[in-house]
Motif scaffolding. Sequence first.
Motif, short mmCIF file in Angstrom:
data_model
loop_
_atom_site.label_atom_id
_atom_site.label_comp_id
_atom_site.label_asym_id
_atom_site.label_seq_id
_atom_site.Cartn_x
_atom_site.Cartn_y
_atom_site.Cartn_z
N ASP A 248 0.80 -1.22 0.00
CA ASP A 248 0.00 0.00 0.00
C ASP A 248 0.83 1.27 0.00
O ASP A 248 0.30 2.37 -0.09
N GLY A 249 2.17 1.14 0.15
CA GLY A 249 3.02 2.32 0.26
C GLY A 249 3.16 3.08 -1.04
O GLY A 249 2.71 2.64 -2.11
N VAL A 250 3.80 4.23 -0.96
CA VAL A 250 4.00 5.09 -2.12
C VAL A 250 5.16 4.58 -2.96
O VAL A 250 6.24 4.29 -2.43
N VAL A 251 4.94 4.46 -4.26
CA VAL A 251 5.95 3.96 -5.19
C VAL A 251 5.94 4.81 -6.45
O VAL A 251 4.86 5.15 -6.98
N ALA A 252 7.11 5.17 -6.94
CA ALA A 252 7.22 5.85 -8.24
C ALA A 252 7.14 4.81 -9.34
O ALA A 252 7.79 3.76 -9.28
N VAL A 253 6.34 5.09 -10.36
CA VAL A 253 6.13 4.16 -11.46
C VAL A 253 7.03 4.55 -12.63
O VAL A 253 7.08 5.73 -13.01
N THR A 254 7.73 3.58 -13.18
CA THR A 254 8.54 3.81 -14.38
C THR A 254 8.09 2.85 -15.47
O THR A 254 7.31 1.92 -15.22
N ALA A 255 8.58 3.08 -16.66
CA ALA A 255 8.20 2.22 -17.79
C ALA A 255 8.65 0.78 -17.59
O ALA A 255 8.09 -0.13 -18.20
N THR A 256 9.64 0.55 -16.73
CA THR A 256 10.15 -0.80 -16.49
C THR A 256 9.59 -1.42 -15.23
O THR A 256 9.97 -2.52 -14.85
N SER A 257 8.68 -0.73 -14.54
CA SER A 257 8.04 -1.30 -13.35
C SER A 257 7.22 -2.52 -13.74
O SER A 257 6.87 -2.71 -14.92
N SER A 258 6.89 -3.35 -12.77
CA SER A 258 6.01 -4.49 -13.03
C SER A 258 4.60 -4.16 -12.56
O SER A 258 4.40 -3.40 -11.60
#
Length: 346
Positions: free
Chosen positions: A100-110
């Motif tokens: 549930d935490g905060v995560v930065a999303v990138t094009a290589t994220s899953s």
Amino acid sequence: MFARWLQRQWFQRRLTPALLFLRLPLLLPLLPLHALFVLVSGWQRRRVRPQRLPVPVLVVGNLTVGGAGKTPLTLSLAQALQARGWRPGIVSRGYGRGGDGVVAVTATSSAAEVGDEPLLLARRSGVPVYVGRDRVAAARALLATELQVDVILCDDGLQHLRLGRDVELAVFDGRGAGNGWRLPLGPLREPLSRLATVDAVIGNFSSAATALPPGVELPAGPAYFPMCLQPGAFARLDRPSLTVDAGYFRGRRVHALAGIGDPGRFFATLQGLGIDFVAHPFPDHHAYTVADLSFAGDDILLMTEKDAVKCSALVPGEAWYLPVEAELPPALIELVEEKLRGRQAA
């Protein structure tokens, strides 16, 4: 089985008192849950104090459960605002992800880490995307890292009342308000009277229809705008730069899968393109496994772009996905920008 039956009732026809009485033996256990949902949601709305951010906030959401076209709308709004000189960032819940935490999303994220829709937005929009159950924390983390961002778009945040907002857009697809009842007797997360407080209502149809979605009555105040999702070229799942048009699939053995709010919408698009296929609907945000896709064998597999971000490592054979673009009336963009600039000037 009961859950599937219940969801069919949500979007079949209005649940009138007479129809409710006829189905009372099946629905009786849900009445206390319905009353509890109404009471708790009303209590939450009264007690929550919105927290304002240093930049204007645009929230895209819907009153019904499931997808209605929020993500394509958010993507198109981000692109339109960029074209007008804004520097947007996007926050989202990241439904279906682990944690549930905060995560930065990138094009290589899953997709398992950040959610399927935020991953799609990060790959398509080119703007910063952050996810978190607490959208206020996600937006603050984004602004602390991406100092150039001057407007926040929140994908699916209409009920996340802690996030103060300057513009609210409510989206309905062709299923409209369903039977008109709140959860779990119907698909509504909030009463239809909530529309009186939004800035605009968006109708997501396969064509630029001007009629309101079924069961939706527009109160005084919000404007109504139609939105049409236009299909692009099919992109190869293992090589997205390779694209084909619908003619490539005609006369070939094709399977189609869709794990979105209304899979029938995707299947209707394929039919409109003249493609014959075997349909395989899945629940919204479904976490696919290799076994789920074994039906395809050596046949061609077609899917939505939202499904594609989860299936790239699962399909050994030939597979393609269909991107869509939301066509928005210029008047909607003008309304949004007017509201955002009003916040800036305040």
